[in-house]
Scaffold this active site. Structure first.
Site, short mmCIF file in Angstrom:
data_model
loop_
_atom_site.label_atom_id
_atom_site.label_comp_id
_atom_site.label_asym_id
_atom_site.label_seq_id
_atom_site.Cartn_x
_atom_site.Cartn_y
_atom_site.Cartn_z
N GLY A 91 0.86 -1.18 0.00
CA GLY A 91 0.00 0.00 0.00
C GLY A 91 0.89 1.23 0.00
O GLY A 91 1.90 1.26 -0.70
N SER A 123 5.81 -5.27 -1.23
CA SER A 123 5.78 -3.86 -1.65
C SER A 123 6.13 -2.93 -0.49
O SER A 123 7.28 -2.90 -0.05
CB SER A 123 4.40 -3.55 -2.25
OG SER A 123 4.38 -2.30 -2.87
N ALA A 124 5.18 -2.16 0.03
CA ALA A 124 5.47 -1.28 1.16
C ALA A 124 6.03 -2.07 2.35
O ALA A 124 6.85 -1.56 3.11
CB ALA A 124 4.21 -0.54 1.58
N HIS A 160 8.73 -3.28 -7.40
CA HIS A 160 8.05 -2.98 -8.66
C HIS A 160 9.01 -2.35 -9.67
O HIS A 160 8.58 -1.59 -10.54
CB HIS A 160 6.86 -2.04 -8.45
CG HIS A 160 5.92 -2.45 -7.36
ND1 HIS A 160 5.10 -3.55 -7.46
CD2 HIS A 160 5.67 -1.89 -6.14
CE1 HIS A 160 4.39 -3.66 -6.35
NE2 HIS A 160 4.72 -2.67 -5.54
N GLU A 195 8.73 -7.17 -10.94
CA GLU A 195 7.49 -7.87 -10.61
C GLU A 195 7.71 -9.38 -10.69
O GLU A 195 8.34 -9.88 -11.62
CB GLU A 195 6.37 -7.47 -11.58
CG GLU A 195 5.98 -6.01 -11.50
CD GLU A 195 5.27 -5.67 -10.20
OE1 GLU A 195 4.04 -5.77 -10.15
OE2 GLU A 195 5.98 -5.28 -9.25
#
Length: 249
Positions: A91, A123-124, A160, A195
């Site tokens: 997020g 991710s985060a 990413h 990715e």
């Protein structure tokens, strides 16, 4: 500084194109959590924490694993103290870090992860595993007290990560340009995770895994490709050595 007991699975993304939530890495996730049948999910990177936790709960239910959602209160402190494994979802990195700071959970999460509790991030959730969040892609929609994060690995990660398209008419900065700007001001290696790729770290050893190679950036050095299965032990050990020789204040 990295601690020898850490057990980390750091996913560039939680969903691959054409696949379901966490499907691309579930075999590795199952190996990380081992016999644990309860997972503590950190939903702070999204505003709808209840909906986010419900998504994680539904996915892990298919694996026979129950999911509890971390809360930013005293009950959350107790839950983190007793957690068998933790999953920090993706997020907005700034929102995630600020919530962990303001709730007092950041230091507690660091201690548990350094003590060997399995840490899964996406991710985060992998941005905050780094020394700082300075290589996140996210907009600073809120202002944390500081950019310092968990420091579970001694290098930075850019999740990413994507390569520039030579046929594109876009004239703005590429991801590589932005990482080079970071290295002009910070002498810390950066791993660009494409990715479908992730880092698996067990103590002082780590490897690149998943469907794509990682790209390693260092100051005044050409970028280096690390294919699937390649070790990152040199980046882990170099960070520990830098911490040992860093002069005091």
């Amino acid at each position: 500084m990295i601690v020898a007991m850490v057990r980390l699975l750091l996913l560039s993304n939680s969903t691959n194109h054409g696949q379901g939530y966490l499907d691309h890495a579930m075999e590795e996730i199952r190996a990380l959590v081992g016999p644990a049948r309860r997972l503590l999910f950190v939903p702070f990177a999204l505003q709808d924490r209840a909906g986010y936790a419900a998504r994680a709960r539904a996915r892990f239910a298919r694996e026979g694993i129950e999911v509890d959602a971390l809360t930013a209160d005293e009950a959350g402190h107790r839950a983190l103290d007793s957690a068998e494994a933790v999953f920090v979802g993706g997020g907005n990195t700034f929102r995630l870090l600020r919530t962990l700071q303001e709730s007092g959970l950041l230091e507690r999460l660091r201690r548990r992860a350094q003590g060997g509790m399995p840490y899964l991030g996406a991710s985060a959730g992998i941005n905050i595993a780094c020394p700082t969040i300075r290589t996140t892609n996210d907009m600073p929609i809120v202002q944390p007290a500081r950019f310092d994060a968990l420091g579970l690995v001694p290098f930075q990660i850019n999740p990413h990560y994507f390569d520039a398209d030579p046929t594109s008419r876009h004239m703005g900065e590429t991801r590589e340009d932005r990482i080079r700007e970071f290295l002009e001001e910070n002498d810390v290696p950066v791993i660009g995770l494409r990715e479908g790729s992730w880092l698996h770290v067990e103590g002082a050893s780590g490897t690149v895994q998943g469907s794509a190679a990682a790209r390693v950036f260092r100051r005044e050095t050409p970028p280096e490709e690390r294919p699937r299965g390649a070790a990152i032990d040199d980046l882990l050990s170099a960070g520990r050595e830098a911490e040992r020789v860093r002069p005091g204040p």
